[in-house]
Design an enzyme around this catalytic site. Sequence first.
Site, PDB file in Angstrom:
ATOM      1  N   GLU A   1      40.941  41.437  31.699  1.00 20.37           N
ATOM      2  CA  GLU A   1      40.233  40.548  31.951  1.00 20.37           C
ATOM      3  C   GLU A   1      38.973  40.803  30.885  1.00 20.37           C
ATOM      4  O   GLU A   1      38.601  42.143  30.380  1.00 20.37           O
ATOM      5  CB  GLU A   1      39.320  40.411  33.165  1.00 20.37           C
TER       6      GLU A   1
ATOM      7  N   ASN B   1      43.319  43.792  42.804  1.00 20.88           N
ATOM      8  CA  ASN B   1      42.485  43.456  41.906  1.00 20.88           C
ATOM      9  C   ASN B   1      41.345  44.480  41.993  1.00 20.88           C
ATOM     10  O   ASN B   1      40.576  44.375  43.019  1.00 20.88           O
ATOM     11  CB  ASN B   1      41.853  42.070  42.082  1.00 20.88           C
ATOM     12  N   GLU B   2      41.218  45.274  40.908  1.00 18.43           N
ATOM     13  CA  GLU B   2      39.958  46.196  41.055  1.00 18.43           C
ATOM     14  C   GLU B   2      39.741  46.940  42.363  1.00 18.43           C
ATOM     15  O   GLU B   2      38.720  46.780  42.934  1.00 18.43           O
ATOM     16  CB  GLU B   2      38.620  45.393  40.470  1.00 18.43           C
TER      17      GLU B   2
HETATM   18  C1  GAL Z   1      36.065  40.870  37.788  1.00 23.18           C
HETATM   19  C2  GAL Z   1      36.980  40.550  38.640  1.00 23.18           C
HETATM   20  C3  GAL Z   1      37.333  38.840  38.811  1.00 23.18           C
HETATM   21  C4  GAL Z   1      35.655  38.182  38.257  1.00 23.18           C
HETATM   22  C5  GAL Z   1      35.138  38.803  37.039  1.00 23.18           C
HETATM   23  C6  GAL Z   1      33.868  38.217  36.574  1.00 23.18           C
HETATM   24  O1  GAL Z   1      35.398  42.054  38.247  1.00 23.18           O
HETATM   25  O2  GAL Z   1      38.190  40.996  38.747  1.00 23.18           O
HETATM   26  O3  GAL Z   1      37.928  38.409  39.726  1.00 23.18           O
HETATM   27  O4  GAL Z   1      35.006  38.360  39.495  1.00 23.18           O
HETATM   28  O5  GAL Z   1      35.019  40.140  37.360  1.00 23.18           O
HETATM   29  O6  GAL Z   1      33.116  38.913  35.630  1.00 23.18           O
END
Ligand code: GAL
Length: 706
Positions: free
Chosen positions: A345, A195-196
């Site tokens: 996301e 993840n990221e």
């Molecule tokens: C992203 C991350 C998620 C959550 C989200 C909140 O960077 O992948 O897990 O933290 O931000 O904005």
Amino acid sequence: MVGQGLARKVVPDLRLSSGFRAVVCGVALSLASGTNALPAQTPTRASAPAPQPPLYLGTAWYPEQWPESRWDADLALMEQAGIRFARIGEFAWSRLEPSEGHYDLDWLDRAIRAAEKHHIFIVIGTPSAAPPAWLTQTYPETLRVEEDGRRAEHGNRQQFNWANPKYRQLARAMAEKEAVRFGHDPNVIGWQIDNEYANESYDAGTKKQFQDWLKARYGTLDNLNTRWTTAYWSETYQKWDQIPIETKYGNPGLLLSWKRFVSDTWRSYQMNQLQVIRANADKRQFITTNMMGWFDAYDHYTVSQDLDLASWDDYVGEGHLNPVYNGATHDLTRGFLRKNFWVMETQPGFVNWAKDNNSLDKGEVRAMAWHDIGHGADAVSYWQWRSDLNGQEEYHGTLIGADGTPVPLYSEVSQLGQEFAKAGPALEGTGVVSQVAVLQSYDSRWAINWQRHNQAFDPVQNLVAYYGAVRALTNTVDIVSPKVDLKQYKLVVAPALNVISDDVAKNLIDYVQGGGNLVLGQRSGMKDDDNGLQPERQPGPLTDLLGGRVDQYYALLNPVPVSGAWGSGDTKVWAELLSVKNPETKVLMTYGKSNGWLDGQPAAITRKVGKGSITYIGADLNEEQMAAAAKWMVQMSGVTAPFGELPKGVDLYERQGAGKDVWILINFGEAPQTVALPASFENVLAGGDTQSVTLNRFDVVVLKRK
Ligand code: GAL
């Protein structure tokens, strides 16, 4: 996550026999197989997967945080909103492997089965961004070390060391267990690795790998010393292990090499899991990772080349959607694999990590989702479904409150669910096709950011200024690496292409000689592939083709007048004094009176080369000049647009393919606008045919050409 203009570092198996070695771009990393590997668990039954929707609405769901008795209610609410996929599991390692070598995937299977009943497909996130406490306690070397020597601790996420062989072995074993179990699962449509990707490690083991990487790249120390000009400041290396890691003030060749090593190491980190998934999963299951827009900790072209799908996390953060900047970020992501992508996301209204976490306005979330689709996304997924009862992100926007009932935004997202279902068939098989490319290079961005020379020179802002002006006239623009084949484009714009390797030079020269139109922006062609100065003045290897060059660059404190073919204005940040060497090269813009050096000198020059052309712009242009320059570029290169300039605030996105031509119109402006269409279109969402549409603020119209 990366918001608009805001970069936030988130702190947070081929079944292996023995001694597998991955060699990726000269990085050889031992990925010895797990000694503790248990026999694979029974794969989930294989049955025919249900048909997938062409457009996906999704959400991040964390079943591990809630009693199983609650799952069905959550999934029913998702289904009611038209949500067709959930991404799960990406932080659930401590539930999936509660102690070393003891895996529990049954609950994940039950979650997938529960989702299936509600027609919700699953993307599994491998959990390597959040190692369990037992892991880092048993193997402290798997914790990353910060630049100041401090070792990260448990309690946040992304505390792992991406280069550490032990960590890779454990992460691979975990991913393999999941792949064996769910690789043929009809309800699993894809995989997100980790993840990221974000943080590297500065431990001794990583440093040694870096030195080995340098050896593989440069071969001999003599070669490295020459290419980095280490005679300067007695930097000469006699042994590979003398070479340090530098991230800010080191030799430019060393800095660039570290970034390339970091990129290759993320690639091999990803490959380590990707291989075990590929070996065990059906081809129909895609593999992606969620990237972060303009985030530049690694070269995204390097890392994405092994994936099936590019995806990114699209957060506005503070403020409101800037359609040009955000659109450029979509186009950047679409350029990683040069095809449609996913928004893995996005914010359901607001985030929790900006300074002031305002909500998007009513209607803005829906408009933003259609904006994503217009730029080539095939999925939009909200992070996250329901507020966690505790944890670092209690305040973040969601679709369901901690109490389990919908928040006000739920109904807007439900509308999207219906619309995606309705518009899916029209958009199926379509993508973005462009006649114009803007070139983006990590090497160049890094090189400028290490030596901005004028603090105000921001390479991303610089790129977006060109992108926005051209896009306003052409409705579509690709953003791609300078290494790709450019033949398909009538116009290629290269803002601040600072680093030009021999290969890139050849690519650009071939493009122009083959009839293409190349426009170079300020600071282009200054550096070679080792971040050293080119032996010719800018634009280095393109100087002969241009028939002119940059005689000198000036960082500006005060505005300098500049005028000519694109009107009058000031250049504020940077001015390059150009000169013409070839009689065929014409001056387009000239500086006015300023520091004496620039007075009356060329600021933009152009040369026709057969059917093509090459242009160099040495000044920054204000908005009107940039608009005029874009018009000039579009006209001289013969770019045609589906519509061209639209009423203020209105944006048009075109997707073509499978014999269809689909337009999406959105009004981001305050005032209502009417757009007269050039032909009769089917109004996909509203029904019926139309030749004219009126849009209020945040209205969306989806049109299919008849
Ligand atoms: C992203 C991350 C998620 C959550 C989200 C909140 O960077 O992948 O897990 O933290 O931000 O904005």
